[in-house]
Design a protein around this motif. Structure first.
Motif, PDB file in Angstrom:
ATOM      1  N   LEU A  49       0.835  -1.195   0.000  1.00 45.65           N
ATOM      2  CA  LEU A  49       0.000   0.000   0.000  1.00 45.65           C
ATOM      3  C   LEU A  49       0.872   1.248   0.000  1.00 45.65           C
ATOM      4  CD1 LEU A  49      -2.671   1.520   0.196  1.00 45.65           C
ATOM      5  CD2 LEU A  49      -2.668   1.078   2.656  1.00 45.65           C
ATOM      6  N   GLU A  50       1.910   1.250   0.821  1.00 43.58           N
ATOM      7  CA  GLU A  50       2.794   2.409   0.891  1.00 43.58           C
ATOM      8  C   GLU A  50       3.497   2.649  -0.447  1.00 43.58           C
ATOM      9  OE1 GLU A  50       5.267   3.879   4.441  1.00 43.58           O
ATOM     10  OE2 GLU A  50       6.602   2.528   3.336  1.00 43.58           O
ATOM     11  N   GLN A  51       3.962   1.582  -1.094  1.00 42.13           N
ATOM     12  CA  GLN A  51       4.614   1.735  -2.398  1.00 42.13           C
ATOM     13  C   GLN A  51       3.652   2.336  -3.419  1.00 42.13           C
ATOM     14  OE1 GLN A  51       7.948   1.277  -3.226  1.00 42.13           O
ATOM     15  NE2 GLN A  51       7.971   1.271  -0.995  1.00 42.13           N
ATOM     16  N   ASP A  52       2.417   1.884  -3.416  1.00 45.43           N
ATOM     17  CA  ASP A  52       1.440   2.423  -4.359  1.00 45.43           C
ATOM     18  C   ASP A  52       1.113   3.881  -4.052  1.00 45.43           C
ATOM     19  OD1 ASP A  52       1.446   0.056  -5.685  1.00 45.43           O
ATOM     20  OD2 ASP A  52      -0.563  -0.555  -5.098  1.00 45.43           O
ATOM     21  N   LEU A  53       1.063   4.247  -2.782  1.00 49.32           N
ATOM     22  CA  LEU A  53       0.840   5.655  -2.426  1.00 49.32           C
ATOM     23  C   LEU A  53       2.024   6.516  -2.873  1.00 49.32           C
ATOM     24  CD1 LEU A  53      -0.720   5.236   1.136  1.00 49.32           C
ATOM     25  CD2 LEU A  53      -1.853   6.253  -0.841  1.00 49.32           C
ATOM     26  N   LEU A  54       3.227   6.016  -2.650  1.00 51.66           N
ATOM     27  CA  LEU A  54       4.432   6.766  -3.016  1.00 51.66           C
ATOM     28  C   LEU A  54       4.537   6.987  -4.517  1.00 51.66           C
ATOM     29  CD1 LEU A  54       7.144   5.200  -0.691  1.00 51.66           C
ATOM     30  CD2 LEU A  54       6.426   7.583  -0.730  1.00 51.66           C
TER      31      LEU A  54
END
Length: 191
Positions: A49-54
């Protein structure tokens, strides 16, 4: 951690992801009880999720896809895709510059999975070469038990075939006109 955009928290012994979306604190309940194996699964979901947000790949209406039942989770899957690709490269007897180019692409774009790879910017020959390496990598992931079935959705691009015939020789009239031009203009080029 303070640097994380997404954190794992618990609510009544159930694990959830906490993150900000459009300025609002958002929770995604994972449906996992707070046990060490489930905490590892939650951490993997947090990472994706964090990678996709970044990388601006997050779509709020698809947030359910970050739940563990949608992501087959094991220790190898927790590695980023580029690290998995490097593991595969280590198993090859020889690799070349094309392998390195695919690895650099994965390191630069940081796709969440093989299903999220975008190679639309590449010319057909480059696209098809990289696609063949990604398909071999995907097959290795299947053989290793990381994937159950192929998930790479890319199809080869059609390339234009050029006619490779013999060159047509110049006829006498064309040769004569070229020689005349040089004769008339030789003083401009040769002094």
């Amino acid at each position: 951690m303070a640097n994380q955009l997404v954190s794992v928290s618990k609510d009544k012994e159930k694990l959830r992801l906490r993150y900000r979306y459009k300025g609002k604190v958002t929770f995604l309940y994972l449906g996992l009880t707070n046990t060490p194996p489930n905490a590892a699964k939650a951490e993997q979901c947090r990472y994706h999720l964090e990678q996709d947000l970044l990388h601006n790949r997050y779509e709020h209406h698809h947030r359910e896809s970050y739940r563990p039942e949608f992501n087959q989770v094991n220790e190898f899957f927790a590695l980023p895709l580029d690290a998995q690709f490097e593991e595969w490269l280590d198993t090859l007897t020889k690799n070349n510059d094309h392998h390195k180019a695919v690895l650099e692409m994965l390191q630069r774009d940081k796709p969440r999975s093989l299903a999220n790879i975008d190679m639309s910017r590449y010319a057909p020959k480059t696209y098809n070469t990289r696609l063949s390496y990604l398909r071999s990598f995907q097959q290795w992931l299947i053989d290793e038990g990381v994937l159950d079935k192929p998930i790479l959705k890319l199809e080869p691009k059609k390339t234009k075939k050029t006619l490779s015939g013999q060159r047509k020789p110049l006829n006498n009239l064309e040769i004569e006109s070229i020689l005349c031009w040089f004769a008339e203009n030789s003083d401009q080029y040769y002094e």
